[in-house]
Design an enzyme around this catalytic site. Structure first.
Site, short mmCIF file in Angstrom:
data_model
loop_
_atom_site.label_atom_id
_atom_site.label_comp_id
_atom_site.label_asym_id
_atom_site.label_seq_id
_atom_site.Cartn_x
_atom_site.Cartn_y
_atom_site.Cartn_z
N THR A 1 9.47 -38.67 -6.19
CA THR A 1 8.56 -37.93 -5.32
C THR A 1 7.10 -38.16 -5.70
O THR A 1 6.21 -38.13 -4.86
CB THR A 1 8.90 -36.43 -5.39
OG1 THR A 1 10.22 -36.27 -4.86
CG2 THR A 1 7.95 -35.57 -4.60
N TYR B 1 10.01 -36.08 3.40
CA TYR B 1 9.34 -37.22 2.80
C TYR B 1 10.34 -38.21 2.28
O TYR B 1 11.53 -37.95 2.19
CB TYR B 1 8.39 -36.77 1.68
CG TYR B 1 9.13 -36.30 0.45
CD1 TYR B 1 9.61 -35.01 0.35
CD2 TYR B 1 9.36 -37.17 -0.60
CE1 TYR B 1 10.30 -34.59 -0.75
CE2 TYR B 1 10.06 -36.76 -1.72
CZ TYR B 1 10.52 -35.47 -1.79
OH TYR B 1 11.23 -35.06 -2.89
N SER C 1 15.26 -41.03 -7.50
CA SER C 1 16.07 -41.07 -8.73
C SER C 1 17.50 -40.61 -8.49
O SER C 1 18.34 -40.72 -9.39
CB SER C 1 15.40 -40.28 -9.85
OG SER C 1 15.59 -38.91 -9.69
N GLN C 2 17.80 -40.12 -7.28
CA GLN C 2 19.21 -39.86 -6.94
C GLN C 2 20.00 -41.18 -6.93
O GLN C 2 21.23 -41.16 -6.99
CB GLN C 2 19.35 -39.12 -5.60
CG GLN C 2 18.74 -39.80 -4.39
CD GLN C 2 17.29 -39.40 -4.15
OE1 GLN C 2 16.50 -39.33 -5.09
NE2 GLN C 2 16.93 -39.12 -2.91
N THR D 1 12.56 -36.50 -10.07
CA THR D 1 12.98 -35.37 -10.89
C THR D 1 14.50 -35.17 -10.91
O THR D 1 15.01 -34.51 -11.80
CB THR D 1 12.29 -34.07 -10.43
OG1 THR D 1 12.65 -33.82 -9.07
CG2 THR D 1 10.79 -34.16 -10.57
N ASP D 2 15.20 -35.73 -9.89
CA ASP D 2 16.63 -35.42 -9.77
C ASP D 2 17.43 -35.83 -11.01
O ASP D 2 18.33 -35.11 -11.44
CB ASP D 2 17.23 -36.12 -8.54
CG ASP D 2 16.75 -35.51 -7.23
OD1 ASP D 2 16.06 -34.47 -7.27
OD2 ASP D 2 17.07 -36.07 -6.16
N LYS E 1 16.73 -29.80 -15.11
CA LYS E 1 16.08 -29.40 -13.86
C LYS E 1 16.73 -28.09 -13.40
O LYS E 1 17.94 -28.04 -13.15
CB LYS E 1 16.25 -30.50 -12.80
CG LYS E 1 15.50 -30.19 -11.51
CD LYS E 1 15.52 -31.36 -10.52
CE LYS E 1 14.68 -30.99 -9.30
NZ LYS E 1 14.62 -32.05 -8.28
N GLU F 1 38.62 -20.96 -27.33
CA GLU F 1 39.93 -20.75 -26.70
C GLU F 1 40.78 -22.02 -26.66
O GLU F 1 41.92 -21.99 -26.24
CB GLU F 1 39.73 -20.23 -25.27
CG GLU F 1 39.20 -18.81 -25.21
CD GLU F 1 39.03 -18.33 -23.77
OE1 GLU F 1 40.04 -18.11 -23.10
OE2 GLU F 1 37.88 -18.19 -23.33
#
Ligand code: ASP
Length: 350
Positions: free
Chosen positions: A34, A47, A80-81, A113-114, A186, A307
């Site tokens: 972004t 965008y 970045s996805q 940022t992803d 994030k 557990e």
């Protein structure tokens, strides 16, 4: 003679002060996101991430050149996805090459940022230098009102240029705070204040171009990491299975046919699994696939001795690493060994 002596003294003093005030050399490696995104208008968020080239980003923040000599390099220009291990390997190798040069003082990586937390953690384990490496990005596109990218970029250059940022591991600098790669997540899908380190807190902050540190990370990183990606073309295949009530065991089927070497279980609570899934996790171990228990809960560690009897099943507990970061450590661990106890040790140390 006296005149020559004093001339020499003045010359030496000038040289000394020039060296003392020589600006550091900072490389900005751009990957898109972004911060390099352009929107349909300054007020609409529709965008496209990536698109603006690094030179344009640099020109938008001329104040950076008062802090450092800046060189920009475009590595990729993607949202970045779409991040890949190929890009991670390229980045790690390029950073190692640059930082081995005594004339390079630090690196800033601009990034979406992803998956920023994943890239930061990967670099934290594979960069072989104590010089600063800082990741940054933006939540608002470069064309938005109050775009956060320019200040984030400026602050990141200040951080990378500061000798106090050495030996701190790979850092994330967003919205005025400096965070460690190990614990940063994030936390908000849209907010400018999205990156936090919920288990450990930030390492420092910036104010008026000055960097203030108040913490360090005790986890192994960079120069103390045993992982080395030089010459590697790919990483062992590791996936994540996300658990939920009434999960069906068929979600594990691809792990037995798809060439997976490891699976991270994003488990319930302290890394618990549903009884429907347990036989498949055991079958994975019988097939030589490493099983790491992490948690879908956002804070707190996934521990041994709660557990689940990990020693009985040869499972590994991820401790503070969330599933996406546990996947990275497991991929790198598998480049070294498939011994589950050694891998458990890595999860305690890194
Ligand atoms: N989808 C964008 C990316 O990760 C989001 C961002 O950069 O904030 O590239």
């Amino acid at each position: 003679m006296k005149k020559l002596k004093s001339l020499l003294l003045v010359g030496a003093a000038l040289l000394l002060s020039a060296t003392a005030y020589a600006k550091p050399n900072i490389y900005i490696l751009a990957t898109g996101g972004t911060i390099a995104g352009t929107g349909v208008s300054s007020t609409q968020t529709n965008y496209h991430a990536g698109g603006v080239a690094i030179q344009t980003l640099i020109e938008a923040v001329p104040a950076m050149t008062e802090i450092a000599n800046i060189t920009g390099e475009q590595v990729v220009n993607i949202g970045s996805q779409d991040m890949t291990t190929d890009v991670w390997l390229t980045l790690a190798n390029r950073i190692n090459e640059l930082l081995a040069d005594p004339n390079v003082d630090g690196i800033v990586v601009t990034h979406g940022t992803d998956t920023m937390e994943e890239t930061a953690y990967f670099l934290n384990l594979t960069v072989k230098s104590n010089k600063p490496v800082v990741l940054t990005g933006a939540m608002r596109a470069s064309t938005a009102i109050s775009a956060d990218g320019p200040l984030n970029l400026y602050n990141s250059v200040c951080t990378a240029a500061d000798p106090a940022s050495r030996d701190k591991g790979v850092l994330i600098c967003m919205n005025g705070i400096i965070l460690p790669a190990h614990g940063t997540v994030k936390m908000n899908t849209v907010d400018v204040q999205t990156f936090q380190a919920p288990n450990s807190g930030p390492l420092g902050y910036l104010f008026n171009s000055k960097v203030y540190y108040n913490d360090i990370t005790l986890k192994r990183h960079t120069t103390k990491s045993v992982f080395d990606v030089k010459g590697l073309k790919e990483l062992p295949k590791v996936g994540i299975v996300y658990s939920y009530a009434d999960i069906d065991a068929d979600v594990m089927e691809p792990y037995f046919t798809g060439g997976y070497k490891g699976v991270v279980h994003a488990g319930l609570g302290n890394g618990n699994y549903h009884k429907n899934l347990f036989p498949s996790l055991l079958k994975a171990r019988e097939n030589g696939i490493l099983v790491v228990r992490s948690s879908r809960v956002p804070t707190g560690p996934t521990t041994l001795d709660n557990e689940v009897d990990d020693a009985a099943y040869q499972f590994v507990a991820s401790y503070e690493l969330n599933p996406q970061k546990a996947r990275i450590l497991l991929m790198l661990a598998l480049t070294k060994t498939d011994d589950w106890q050694q891998i458990q040790q890595y999860f305690l140390e890194y």
